[in-house]
Design an enzyme around this catalytic site. Structure first.
Site, PDB file in Angstrom:
ATOM      1  N   HIS A 267       0.927  -1.367  -0.026  1.00 29.49           N
ATOM      2  CA  HIS A 267       0.094   0.117  -0.056  1.00 29.49           C
ATOM      3  C   HIS A 267       0.855   1.148  -0.093  1.00 29.49           C
ATOM      4  CE1 HIS A 267      -3.600   2.509   1.115  1.00 29.49           C
ATOM      5  NE2 HIS A 267      -2.675   3.042   1.835  1.00 29.49           N
ATOM      6  N   GLU A 268       1.671   1.335   1.073  1.00 23.42           N
ATOM      7  CA  GLU A 268       2.690   2.420   0.904  1.00 23.42           C
ATOM      8  C   GLU A 268       3.417   2.538  -0.156  1.00 23.42           C
ATOM      9  OE1 GLU A 268       1.988   4.753   3.151  1.00 23.42           O
ATOM     10  OE2 GLU A 268       0.569   3.298   4.426  1.00 23.42           O
ATOM     11  N   HIS A 271       1.796   4.863  -2.734  1.00 21.35           N
ATOM     12  CA  HIS A 271       1.814   6.169  -2.608  1.00 21.35           C
ATOM     13  C   HIS A 271       3.375   6.770  -2.939  1.00 21.35           C
ATOM     14  CE1 HIS A 271      -1.524   7.045  -0.085  1.00 21.35           C
ATOM     15  NE2 HIS A 271      -1.430   6.194   0.617  1.00 21.35           N
ATOM     16  N   GLU A 297      -4.482   8.137  -2.474  1.00 19.97           N
ATOM     17  CA  GLU A 297      -4.996   6.818  -2.219  1.00 19.97           C
ATOM     18  C   GLU A 297      -5.227   5.925  -3.329  1.00 19.97           C
ATOM     19  OE1 GLU A 297      -4.713   5.476   0.799  1.00 19.97           O
ATOM     20  OE2 GLU A 297      -4.236   7.274   1.831  1.00 19.97           O
TER      21      GLU A 297
END
Length: 500
Positions: A267-268, A271, A297
């Site tokens: 997930h990170e 980003h 997001e």
């Protein structure tokens, strides 16, 4: 002294402000990862000083005149410069609404509350968090009122606008209402289908942290994370910080369940790739910044959910998992791993939630934070209100363990009210982007099965990352996918993947 070229003077000033903000970003990262507990008060002063310096620079007495004069000469600017001027004005409106002492107060209150939150969460002691969270709420309300007056919007919309330019609760309500009407039936059908099928085999630990770290690093290198311009560290709550040239991502490890950390890292990384892919030419100007947190997001969730929870990526990743932990057998075959990672089960923790229940976690927080900033709910009453929402949305009670309730997220202690809607709006946007990407690159799943993210990243770099803040969010999505945000892509994705 009157600047002969007001736009050039503005670029010069905003470049200096960017340097201040980037220094603050690194200090914030250090505070959450490596800083000793005893340094918290001094770090709060440092961050507050930087925040005030940046604020004073943008609200300088001649800034309004510079913006006005640059606007008069807008036709002489190229399209990127015009967009940059628009973003400068937006930043000025937000900052000009606040006195310097309020900027300082928010930074200090958030720093103190985040440090208190770490200790309170560790001890499951919500009462100890109440004083600092109450102070954060008081400061947040003052900021919302001031910005609301400047923008001509409600208190909550003003806070939402900080994270999503022109974001409004009325539109969020409309989109979330669609999910409120769709998710309970889908959840019921999926759970019933799962009950009738044999349960997947569990992956039994322990999973050493060092092996988890190596697995995560290896996978995100393959995905495109550049360790010459970034780091992976540990924090109490996973986040991405730093700067586009020095992206810092974090996770937290659990030796009983390596998937928690791995999914957080993926997930990170979404980003991080977005930050690293922003236009370098405009790197120190507002137009070179990411286009709001909904789009941010969407980039993390496109990677984590659309790509990396799909069967193609699991086929690629499963042998790496087996090698990392020295495991084999039926439980470690891709068929079983895929069933595990698409299993739906209501749970307490947002960051561990499956795709079907995750939006309900977000809706819960969205509804509660509106009550908090409106003064309809106080910090002391939050656990009971949270428990009622959790029972309504997910059929679970958290009242006996506040660490799994209102203390599980750092957002409110960090004064990030208005952020939570970004997650589910981003998930909707990610599904829409994946649909468009897959139509342009029909081989996307075949690429994922080989661990090849080049075409996927190239599409996002061209359509999203390289555009910075040149366009509004709706315009950027329209250009990338051919239409405005449409929740139908997300609901269809859930139906297809989870068999509802």
């Amino acid at each position: 002294m009157i600047a002969n070229d007001p736009y050039a003077e503005l670029e010069k000033r905003f470049a200096r402000m960017s340097a201040i903000n980037r220094a603050g970003a690194i200090l914030n990262w250090d505070r959450s990862t490596m800083m000793p507990q005893g340094a918290s008060a001094d770090r709060a002063e440092q961050l507050a000083t930087l925040a005030v310096l940046g604020h004073e620079a943008i609200v300088a007495s001649d800034m309004s005149d510079l913006l006005a004069r640059a606007g008069e000469g807008r036709t002489a600017l190229d399209p990127w410069q015009q967009a940059n001027l628009r973003e400068m004005h937006r930043a000025w409106v937000h900052e000009n609404a606040l006195p310097a002492d309020l900027v300082e107060a928010r930074t200090k209150a958030a720093s103190a509350c985040e440090m208190a939150w770490r200790e309170a969460r560790r001890n499951a002691d919500y009462k100890s968090l109440i004083p600092t969270l109450t102070e954060v709420l008081a400061v947040t309300r003052r900021i919302g009122e001031a910005k609301g007056a400047a923008l001509g919007v409600s208190l909550y919309d003003a806070l939402l606008d900080e994270f999503e330019p022109a974001g409004r609760a009325a539109r969020v309500d409309e989109l979330f209402a669609e999910l409120r009407g769709f998710l309970p039936d889908l959840l019921g059908r999926v759970l019933e289908r799962q009950r009738k099928a044999p349960a997947p085999l569990l992956l039994e630990g322990p999973f050493p942290i060092e092996a988890q770290r190596r697995l995560g690093e290896g996978l995100i290198r393959a995905i495109g994370f550049d360790f010459d311009h970034g780091r992976l560290d540990i924090s109490a709550h996973p986040f991405t910080g730093g700067t586009p040239d020095d992206v810092r991502i974090t996770t937290r490890y659990d030796e009983a369940d390596f998937a928690r950390a791995l999914m957080g890292v993926l997930h990170e990384t979404g980003h991080a790739l977005y930050e690293a892919g922003l236009p370098k030419t405009w790197g120190h100007q507002p137009v070179g910044n990411a286009r709001g947190m909904v789009l941010h997001e969407s980039q993390s969730l496109l990677l984590e959910m659309q790509a990396c929870r799909g069967r193609a990526f699991i086929d690629f990743a499963t042998p790496h998992m087996c090698a990392a932990f020295g495991r084999s057998g039926l439980a470690w075959e891709a068929d079983n791993v895929a069933r595990l990672y698409t299993r739906v089960e209501p749970g307490f923790i947002r960051v561990d939630a499956d795709e079907v229940t995750y939006p309900l976690h977000v809706i819960l927080r969205y509804e509660l934070e509106q009550e908090l900033v409106a003064g309809q709910l106080e910090a002391a009453d939050l656990p009971e209100a949270w428990d009622a929402k959790m029972r309504d949305c997910l059929g679970l009670s958290t009242i006996d363990n506040p660490a799994d309730g209102p203390m599980q997220d750092v957002h409110w202690p960090g004064a990030a009210f208005g952020y939570f809607p970004s997650y589910t709006l981003g998930a909707m946007m990610a599904a829409q982007q994946w649909s468009a990407l897959s139509k342009e690159h029909p081989s996307a799943d075949d690429d994922l099965a080989k661990g090849d993210f080049s075409a996927i990243n190239d599409w996002r770099r061209q359509k999203i990352w390289s555009q910075g803040s040149r366009w509004s969010t709706p315009e950027l999505l329209q250009r990338a996918t051919g239409e405005k945000l449409n929740a139908a892509y997300f609901t269809e994705h859930l139906r297809k993947r989870y068999g509802g």
